[in-house]
Design a protein around this motif. Structure first.
Motif, PDB file in Angstrom:
ATOM      1  N   TYR A 103       0.871   8.692   5.762  1.00 22.80           N
ATOM      2  CA  TYR A 103       0.992   7.470   6.248  1.00 22.80           C
ATOM      3  C   TYR A 103      -0.613   7.039   6.579  1.00 22.80           C
ATOM      4  N   LEU A 104      -1.572   8.008   6.732  1.00 16.82           N
ATOM      5  CA  LEU A 104      -2.976   7.421   7.116  1.00 16.82           C
ATOM      6  C   LEU A 104      -3.341   6.955   5.541  1.00 16.82           C
ATOM      7  N   LYS A 105      -2.988   7.425   4.407  1.00 18.53           N
ATOM      8  CA  LYS A 105      -3.436   7.074   3.121  1.00 18.53           C
ATOM      9  C   LYS A 105      -3.043   5.502   2.912  1.00 18.53           C
ATOM     10  N   ILE A 106      -1.717   5.136   3.650  1.00 16.39           N
ATOM     11  CA  ILE A 106      -1.429   3.703   3.352  1.00 16.39           C
ATOM     12  C   ILE A 106      -2.365   2.921   4.500  1.00 16.39           C
ATOM     13  N   ALA A 107      -2.477   3.401   5.725  1.00 15.66           N
ATOM     14  CA  ALA A 107      -3.321   2.702   6.636  1.00 15.66           C
ATOM     15  C   ALA A 107      -4.925   2.471   6.005  1.00 15.66           C
ATOM     16  N   LYS A 108      -5.158   3.527   5.356  1.00 17.03           N
ATOM     17  CA  LYS A 108      -6.682   3.428   4.906  1.00 17.03           C
ATOM     18  C   LYS A 108      -6.716   2.187   3.680  1.00 17.03           C
ATOM     19  N   LYS A 109      -5.836   2.288   2.839  1.00 19.00           N
ATOM     20  CA  LYS A 109      -5.798   1.404   1.812  1.00 19.00           C
ATOM     21  C   LYS A 109      -5.652  -0.098   2.390  1.00 19.00           C
ATOM     22  N   ARG A 110      -4.906  -0.378   3.503  1.00 23.73           N
ATOM     23  CA  ARG A 110      -4.784  -1.641   4.017  1.00 23.73           C
ATOM     24  C   ARG A 110      -6.026  -1.936   4.612  1.00 23.73           C
ATOM     25  N   LEU A 111      -6.736  -0.889   5.577  1.00 26.08           N
ATOM     26  CA  LEU A 111      -7.796  -1.340   6.156  1.00 26.08           C
ATOM     27  C   LEU A 111      -8.851  -1.728   5.123  1.00 26.08           C
ATOM     28  N   ASN A 112      -9.022  -0.898   4.069  1.00 25.14           N
ATOM     29  CA  ASN A 112     -10.132  -1.199   2.982  1.00 25.14           C
ATOM     30  C   ASN A 112      -9.883  -2.381   2.684  1.00 25.14           C
ATOM     31  N   LYS A 113      -8.487  -2.995   2.137  1.00 22.42           N
ATOM     32  CA  LYS A 113      -8.425  -4.407   1.548  1.00 22.42           C
ATOM     33  C   LYS A 113      -8.795  -5.615   2.751  1.00 22.42           C
ATOM     34  N   GLY A 114      -8.326  -5.148   3.822  1.00 24.57           N
ATOM     35  CA  GLY A 114      -8.919  -6.276   4.905  1.00 24.57           C
ATOM     36  C   GLY A 114     -10.159  -6.368   4.967  1.00 24.57           C
ATOM     37  N   ALA A 115     -11.016  -5.038   4.796  1.00 25.10           N
ATOM     38  CA  ALA A 115     -12.387  -5.177   4.882  1.00 25.10           C
ATOM     39  C   ALA A 115     -13.169  -5.704   3.761  1.00 25.10           C
ATOM     40  N   THR A 116     -12.274  -5.666   2.523  1.00 22.31           N
ATOM     41  CA  THR A 116     -12.964  -6.359   1.443  1.00 22.31           C
ATOM     42  C   THR A 116     -12.815  -7.688   1.288  1.00 22.31           C
ATOM     43  N   TYR A 117     -11.652  -8.100   1.476  1.00 30.36           N
ATOM     44  CA  TYR A 117     -11.380  -9.657   1.518  1.00 30.36           C
ATOM     45  C   TYR A 117     -11.326 -10.324   2.688  1.00 30.36           C
ATOM     46  N   GLY A 118     -11.730  -9.828   3.709  1.00 27.62           N
ATOM     47  CA  GLY A 118     -12.021 -10.552   4.795  1.00 27.62           C
ATOM     48  C   GLY A 118     -10.636 -11.267   5.509  1.00 27.62           C
ATOM     49  N   LEU A 119      -9.531 -10.443   5.384  1.00 24.58           N
ATOM     50  CA  LEU A 119      -8.393 -11.231   5.700  1.00 24.58           C
ATOM     51  C   LEU A 119      -7.931 -11.145   7.337  1.00 24.58           C
ATOM     52  N   ALA A 163       0.934  -0.980   0.162  1.00 16.61           N
ATOM     53  CA  ALA A 163      -0.012   0.008   0.134  1.00 16.61           C
ATOM     54  C   ALA A 163       0.764   1.397   0.105  1.00 16.61           C
ATOM     55  N   GLY A 164       2.208   1.370   0.132  1.00 17.77           N
ATOM     56  CA  GLY A 164       3.108   2.300   0.290  1.00 17.77           C
ATOM     57  C   GLY A 164       4.050   2.279   1.181  1.00 17.77           C
ATOM     58  N   LYS A 165       5.089   3.317   1.320  1.00 15.48           N
ATOM     59  CA  LYS A 165       6.475   2.829   1.965  1.00 15.48           C
ATOM     60  C   LYS A 165       6.016   3.896   3.382  1.00 15.48           C
ATOM     61  N   HIS A 166       6.353   3.146   4.392  1.00 14.04           N
ATOM     62  CA  HIS A 166       6.582   3.496   5.541  1.00 14.04           C
ATOM     63  C   HIS A 166       8.127   3.269   6.153  1.00 14.04           C
ATOM     64  N   PRO A 167       8.683   4.012   6.863  1.00 12.01           N
ATOM     65  CA  PRO A 167      10.027   3.738   7.213  1.00 12.01           C
ATOM     66  C   PRO A 167      10.007   2.624   8.485  1.00 12.01           C
ATOM     67  N   THR A 168       9.007   2.508   9.317  1.00 13.37           N
ATOM     68  CA  THR A 168       9.176   1.673  10.484  1.00 13.37           C
ATOM     69  C   THR A 168       8.035   0.721  10.452  1.00 13.37           C
ATOM     70  N   GLN A 169       7.403   0.032   9.417  1.00 17.18           N
ATOM     71  CA  GLN A 169       6.351  -0.593   9.565  1.00 17.18           C
ATOM     72  C   GLN A 169       6.461  -1.899  10.157  1.00 17.18           C
ATOM     73  N   LYS A 170       5.546  -2.374  11.192  1.00 15.87           N
ATOM     74  CA  LYS A 170       5.708  -3.475  11.680  1.00 15.87           C
ATOM     75  C   LYS A 170       5.183  -4.740  11.214  1.00 15.87           C
ATOM     76  N   PRO A 171       5.661  -5.973  11.210  1.00 22.54           N
ATOM     77  CA  PRO A 171       5.054  -7.210  10.620  1.00 22.54           C
ATOM     78  C   PRO A 171       3.751  -7.456  11.150  1.00 22.54           C
ATOM     79  N   GLU A 172       2.926  -7.863  10.588  1.00 24.50           N
ATOM     80  CA  GLU A 172       1.452  -8.396  11.125  1.00 24.50           C
ATOM     81  C   GLU A 172       1.470  -9.388  12.103  1.00 24.50           C
ATOM     82  N   TYR A 173       2.578 -10.286  12.029  1.00 21.80           N
ATOM     83  CA  TYR A 173       2.646 -11.444  13.204  1.00 21.80           C
ATOM     84  C   TYR A 173       3.052 -10.818  14.708  1.00 21.80           C
TER      85      TYR A 173
END
Length: 269
Positions: free
Chosen positions: A253-269, A197-207
């Motif tokens: 950064y909020l633009k990146i977060a929004k894209k990720r949340l939308n995908k999670g909502a759409t695909y039920g990840l 969804a985009g570049k963030h310098p300190t993005q944490k892994p989901e696990y």
């Protein structure tokens, strides 16, 4: 309530940047918004505050030499200023945390010692010092130090004898092949598949966030991230059936977060 005000989960604010299926993102100064959150309304806080690394140095990213300067939000002029910053946001975080709630704070050696002291000064008891051991850290370019391959995650609750924090001991034991889970967590840096969804310098892994959320919250609990960045906390919280509020002052950064949340909502990840 004024016409330009909006209420969600005990938070009074301007209309959020994003709201969908029990997850919201707010474009705001974290300090100012924390002051508006209803006292003792959050079950868990995860914070990945600035590490204050932007000092003109260089680092390695994907085999390339890059500047470590991340932006003005990651710059500080003195230790005193850094420690005051940590004490102020931790003080506000304590006010919004439920009596039995817990806070998790991640950081590198550049900031985590100030965070640990600030937690104790502001009335918290540190429960665990988690060491995140990275299996694929970036090499040390100067060859004058050991390779930085770990980060620390502090877990704390209010320093109150009546506080009874939640810990899903049995589930953590199950994840660890029937043995008590230790405070050293080993795994890779954030995968490329999570950075689409985009570049963030300190993005944490989901696990990492998945383990934290499952260990210390229940379904429908409220989770707050005052430095939400690319939104990993929100993505995982939403997937696990928790309610989420994320704050950030950087709109990119909020633009990146929004894209990720939308995908999670759409695909039920």
């Amino acid at each position: 309530m004024a016409i330009n005000e909006y209420k969600y989960g005990g938070v009074l604010m301007t209309k959020p940047y994003y709201e969908k299926e029990n997850a919201i993102l707010v474009h705001a100064d974290s300090f100012k918004l924390l002051e508006k959150i209803k006292p003792e309304s959050m079950d868990m806080i995860f914070a990945d505050p600035p590490y204050f690394l932007s000092n003109g140095g260089m680092s390695n990213s994907g085999g390339q030499i890059v500047s470590v300067d991340k932006g003005d939000w990651d710059k500080i002029s003195s230790f005193e200023e850094k420690h005051d910053f940590n004490r102020r946001w931790i003080r506000l975080a304590r006010l919004v945390l439920k009596p039995n709630g817990t806070i998790w704070v991640s950081g590198s050696l550049h900031n985590i010692y100030s965070v640990g002291m600030a937690l104790e000064q502001e009335g918290f008891k540190i429960l665990n010092n988690i060491t995140w051991q990275k299996t694929n850290p970036a090499p040390n370019l100067s060859c004058r130090y050991f390779t930085h391959s770990t980060e620390t995650i502090l877990w704390a609750r209010k320093n109150d004898k009546k506080s009874r924090h939640y810990y899903n001991y049995e589930l953590m034991k199950e994840f660890n092949d029937g043995k008590q889970m230790k405070d050293v967590w080993t795994g890779s840096l954030t995968k490329k598949s999570e950075k689409w969804a985009g570049k963030h310098p300190t993005q944490k892994p989901e696990y990492i966030l998945e383990r934290i959320i499952l260990a210390s919250t229940k379904e429908n609990d409220y989770i707050l991230d005052p430095f939400v960045g690319s939104g990993t906390t929100g993505v995982v919280a939403k997937r696990l059936g928790r309610k989420f509020i994320g704050i950030d002052y950087e709109k990119e950064y909020l633009k990146i977060a929004k894209k990720r949340l939308n995908k999670g909502a759409t695909y039920g990840l």
